[in-house]
Design an enzyme around this catalytic site. Sequence first.
Site, PDB file in Angstrom:
ATOM      1  N   GLY A  19      -9.140  29.124  98.971  1.00 55.20           N
ATOM      2  CA  GLY A  19      -8.241  28.615  99.823  1.00 55.20           C
ATOM      3  C   GLY A  19      -7.126  29.527  99.213  1.00 55.20           C
ATOM      4  N   GLN A  57       1.815  32.702  98.538  1.00 56.49           N
ATOM      5  CA  GLN A  57       0.866  33.020  97.362  1.00 56.49           C
ATOM      6  C   GLN A  57       1.095  34.623  96.531  1.00 56.49           C
ATOM      7  OE1 GLN A  57      -2.586  30.034  97.496  1.00 56.49           O
ATOM      8  NE2 GLN A  57      -1.867  30.106  95.231  1.00 56.49           N
ATOM      9  N   CYS A  79      -6.212  26.099  91.032  1.00 54.32           N
ATOM     10  CA  CYS A  79      -5.684  27.266  92.063  1.00 54.32           C
ATOM     11  C   CYS A  79      -4.515  28.284  91.402  1.00 54.32           C
ATOM     12  CB  CYS A  79      -3.711  26.288  92.529  1.00 54.32           C
ATOM     13  SG  CYS A  79      -2.289  27.058  93.344  1.00 54.32           S
ATOM     14  N   LEU A  80      -5.104  29.348  92.328  1.00 54.73           N
ATOM     15  CA  LEU A  80      -5.271  30.899  91.435  1.00 54.73           C
ATOM     16  C   LEU A  80      -3.611  31.085  91.611  1.00 54.73           C
ATOM     17  CD1 LEU A  80      -7.265  32.489  94.920  1.00 54.73           C
ATOM     18  CD2 LEU A  80      -7.831  31.515  92.703  1.00 54.73           C
ATOM     19  N   HIS A 131      -4.328  21.069 100.309  1.00 50.25           N
ATOM     20  CA  HIS A 131      -3.879  22.189  98.827  1.00 50.25           C
ATOM     21  C   HIS A 131      -3.190  23.131  99.593  1.00 50.25           C
ATOM     22  CE1 HIS A 131      -3.848  23.448  95.458  1.00 50.25           C
ATOM     23  NE2 HIS A 131      -3.695  24.659  95.402  1.00 50.25           N
ATOM     24  N   GLU A 132      -3.823  23.842 100.661  1.00 48.79           N
ATOM     25  CA  GLU A 132      -2.632  24.848 101.111  1.00 48.79           C
ATOM     26  C   GLU A 132      -1.687  24.331 101.986  1.00 48.79           C
ATOM     27  OE1 GLU A 132      -3.904  27.516  99.492  1.00 48.79           O
ATOM     28  OE2 GLU A 132      -5.800  26.848  99.343  1.00 48.79           O
ATOM     29  N   HIS A 186       0.839  24.499  99.936  1.00 51.96           N
ATOM     30  CA  HIS A 186       2.110  25.946  99.176  1.00 51.96           C
ATOM     31  C   HIS A 186       2.730  25.894 100.450  1.00 51.96           C
ATOM     32  CE1 HIS A 186      -0.103  27.001  95.858  1.00 51.96           C
ATOM     33  NE2 HIS A 186      -1.588  26.740  96.030  1.00 51.96           N
TER      34      HIS A 186
HETATM   35 NI    NI Z   1      -3.026  26.647  95.007  1.00 55.62          NI
END
Ligand code: NI
Length: 170
Positions: free
Chosen positions: A46, A51, A93-94, A135-136, A139
């Site tokens: 995701g 981000q 998480c990226l 999660h997204e 963000h």
């Molecule tokens: Ni993330």
Amino acid sequence: MAVLTILHYPDERLRQPGRKVEALTDELRQLIDDMAETMYAAPGVGLAATQVGQLWQLFVVDCAAEGEPSDLRVFVNPEILDKQGTVTFDEGCLSFPGAREEVERAERVRVRAQDRDGKWFELEAEGLLAIAIQHEYDHLQGVLMIDRLGPLKKRLLHRKMLRRDTQPTA
Ligand code: NI
């Protein structure tokens, strides 16, 4: 298409919420395509617009298992309508490279959003897809995985990320 630069914690830009998308312009569709490419290149399941420094209410996910055909889903202006159950999941998480943390989430969610063409849809999700959506969605409000941890784990992850930040990159 282009691979975009993913912001890493503690970059303050990750704390800014996304704005509502009023119209899905060609420019935004290009952003969606670039975000998908960036997510696959990472690789991740995701990626939220916030981000990559684009402050829009928009994220992409693909939770297909390895070896399965891709299942790219685009969520524009998402709203979580309902949450049920609780589940603890080892999340990555990226924006937190190398970190995995147990986070408590709802087990199932009902979400309403627009797709790449601006068409509204509703979706009931469970399993990894439900986790990724929550999660997204976080963000897009400027909320990060670290905010969902207890005080000790929060401090440890914060320090780990700061250390990582000061290491030279090749
Ligand atoms: Ni993330």
